[in-house]
Scaffold this active site. Structure first.
Site, short mmCIF file in Angstrom:
data_model
loop_
_atom_site.label_atom_id
_atom_site.label_comp_id
_atom_site.label_asym_id
_atom_site.label_seq_id
_atom_site.Cartn_x
_atom_site.Cartn_y
_atom_site.Cartn_z
N GLU A 54 74.32 73.49 13.56
CA GLU A 54 73.60 73.70 14.82
C GLU A 54 74.16 74.87 15.64
O GLU A 54 74.83 74.67 16.65
CB GLU A 54 73.59 72.42 15.66
CG GLU A 54 72.83 71.29 15.00
CD GLU A 54 72.41 70.18 15.95
OE1 GLU A 54 72.78 70.23 17.14
OE2 GLU A 54 71.68 69.28 15.52
N GLU A 95 70.52 66.16 9.23
CA GLU A 95 70.69 65.08 10.21
C GLU A 95 69.32 64.58 10.67
O GLU A 95 68.39 65.38 10.86
CB GLU A 95 71.43 65.55 11.48
CG GLU A 95 72.91 65.76 11.29
CD GLU A 95 73.59 66.22 12.58
OE1 GLU A 95 73.10 65.93 13.69
OE2 GLU A 95 74.64 66.88 12.45
C1 PNW Z 1 73.41 66.87 16.86
N1 PNW Z 1 68.75 68.00 21.27
O1 PNW Z 1 73.35 67.35 18.18
C2 PNW Z 1 74.82 67.12 16.35
O2 PNW Z 1 74.86 67.88 15.18
C3 PNW Z 1 75.63 65.88 16.20
O3 PNW Z 1 76.99 66.20 16.23
C4 PNW Z 1 75.24 64.88 17.27
O4 PNW Z 1 76.09 63.78 17.36
C5 PNW Z 1 73.82 64.44 16.96
O5 PNW Z 1 72.95 65.56 16.84
C6 PNW Z 1 73.23 63.49 17.99
O6 PNW Z 1 73.16 64.08 19.24
C7 PNW Z 1 72.17 67.47 18.89
O7 PNW Z 1 68.87 68.16 22.51
C8 PNW Z 1 72.28 67.72 20.25
O8 PNW Z 1 67.58 68.03 20.77
C9 PNW Z 1 71.16 67.91 21.03
C10 PNW Z 1 69.89 67.83 20.47
C11 PNW Z 1 69.76 67.56 19.10
C12 PNW Z 1 70.90 67.38 18.33
#
Ligand code: PNW
Length: 477
Positions: A182, A383
């Site tokens: 990400e 993920e």
């Molecule tokens: C991911 N959004 O983060 C990360 O890769 C993980 O480490 C995290 O724990 C997981 O998703 C759950 O949050 C994100 O705002 C953070 O759409 C924000 C978003 C999506 C994924």
């Protein structure tokens, strides 16, 4: 016309065939080093920017830290056994760069490397395929102090050096590598203060390490340095890895859903996908910034060379995407840029996390766009999952009915993509266990295994029961 059932084939068995995934599909679970390992200062590990950030009061909900987290560093055998029990055939985990290079560069720390050798040996012994993420946000603090972290191309170069060293050390055990997890999240949360649209005109601010608020120009340079770091790492992996080593990235590409599935709307969604992902996915796969992106950035555009663009788009073996939510609904427009974004309605359904807009179709459209726009030949969903307000009930079980609904609905759409010929080769559920959810601390539970963080007791949830059966049948159940 009414079609008669095939003799000897019940409705149930013909349906389950229709819901099957391709042969050899990986059913994985995922985690990341800072979120599960703990042992933050053991066996020669250097501090990361997340150690520093979480140790600063006021940054994390409840002032939680990843100091202990799931204690996965010590309990990895139990955790791998649990993965086996819940039917996972693959495990995506990340390597903590400061365990390997406590100073970011220079002398490696053998004890850090040993941990990942033990972990991958354990996985292999249980028939679980390891998939390694090289960077899931825990940058060595030393590189932040020395170079300003990703503000400098020196960090991108150090990342490539570390990536090359890892494939030399683990190449006999690990075939699949994701460079960076990400790009957008860590750059925008850590260097800008991420803003997410959640409907009804509401915007959420999500912070992260190192907690900077850079100007647009500096921020675009950080974005560029991050994709450059990926490209340099791919080159180092090719140069120093063995034959058969495979590499890609894991980006949370913004997902554009067409208002309807007709050629005109789909074209508008594809145009939008390229443009709103111009800074990461598009440049990574095309080796150029779109004209609209550069024009929009103006004087704030990143500084780059033609040679760097070539490096950034070094050929990959697969593309990984983290897919949680739709980012935009679009319809065609006669005016430039050829599409129009539809606002999210305030009542649009959401999951438990504040940012988590619900729409299973994003897991259909994201890989389909990767194939139709960029001709992706191998895709992993690196993920997907959701948080829920899970509790242990009186009978000792955890009934995560909303996660069950979420998984069945999203995976139905992923199966639809594979049966439409989109080459998705595996799925990683986030997460193998409840863990440290960044700014939310231990408040947001994403696991299919519940963790009592006081006792470190693990309890597979109802969704784990579902996952095991889906993996066993290689189908949506
Ligand atoms: C991911 N959004 O983060 C990360 O890769 C993980 O480490 C995290 O724990 C997981 O998703 C759950 O949050 C994100 O705002 C953070 O759409 C924000 C978003 C999506 C994924």
């Amino acid at each position: 016309m009414i079609v008669a059932e095939q003799p000897g084939q019940s409705v149930e068995s013909s349906r389950s065939t229709a819901r099957e995934f391709p042969k050899g599909f990986y059913w994985g679970v995922a985690t990341a080093s800072y979120q599960v390992e703990g042992a933050w200062n053991e066996d020669g590990k250097g501090p990361s920017i997340w150690d520093t950030y979480a140790h600063t009061p006021g940054h994390i909900n409840n002032n939680d830290t990843g100091d202990i987290a799931n204690d996965h560093y010590h309990r990895y055998k139990e955790d791998v056994a649990l993965m086996k029990d819940i039917g996972a055939t693959a495990y995506r985990f990340s390597i903590a760069w400061p365990r390997i290079f406590p100073e970011g560069t220079g002398a490696p720390n053998a004890k850090g490397v040993d941990f990942y050798k033990r972990l991958t040996d354990e996985l292999r012994a249980k028939g679980i395929e390891p998939f390694v993420t090289l960077y899931h946000w825990d940058l060595p603090q030393a590189l932040h102090d020395k170079y300003g972290g990703w503000r400098s191309k020196d960090t991108a170069k150090a990342f490539a050096e570390y990536a090359g060293y890892i494939v030399e050390q683990l190449g006999d055990r690990v075939k699949h590598y994701f460079t960076i997890n990400e790009f957008r999240s860590f750059v925008e949360a850590g260097y800008q203060g991420l803003e997410v649209q959640v409907g009804g005109g509401k915007t959420l601010h999500l912070g992260g390490a190192p907690g900077l608020r850079l100007s647009n120009g500096e921020l675009n340079q950080v974005r560029h340095n991050a994709v450059l770091g990926h490209g340099l790492a791919v080159q180092a992996i090719r140069a120093r890895g063995r034959a058969g080593t495979k590499v890609g990235f894991a980006e949370n590409m913004k997902v554009v859903v067409p208002v309807m599935d007709t050629p005109e709307y789909v074209r508008a969604a594809e145009t939008a996908t390229r443009e709103i992902n111009a800074d990461f996915t598009t440049v990574l796969l095309e080796g150029r910034y779109t004209d609209a992106y550069l024009a929009g950035a103006g004087a704030d555009a990143p500084k780059f060379t033609a040679e760097e663009l070539k490096t950034i788009a070094s050929p990959l073996d697969f593309v990984g995407i983290n897919v949680y939510r739709p980012n935009a609904y679009v319809e065609p427009s006669g005016e430039a840029p050829g599409y129009r974004e539809i606002p999210f309605n305030a009542s649009h359904p959401k999951m438990h996390s504040s940012w988590h807009v619900f729409d299973p179709e994003c897991l259909y459209w994201a890989p389909r766009h990767l194939k139709s726009i960029w001709g992706a030949k191998s895709i992993f969903i690196t993920e997907n999952g959701c948080a829920a307000s899970d509790v242990v009930s009186n009978d000792g079980r955890v009934y995560d009915s909303d996660r069950l609904m979420f998984l069945r609905a999203y995976l139905t759409q992923l199966q639809r993509a594979t049966s439409d010929g989109v080459p998705v080769h595996g799925y990683f559920l986030w997460s193998a266990q409840d863990n440290f959810e960044w700014g939310s601390g231990y408040g947001d539970r994403f696991g299919i295994v519940y963790v009592d963080f006081k006792t470190q007791k693990r309890i597979p949830k109802l969704s784990a029961q579902w996952f095991r059966e889906a993996a066993r049948r290689n189908a949506v159940v």
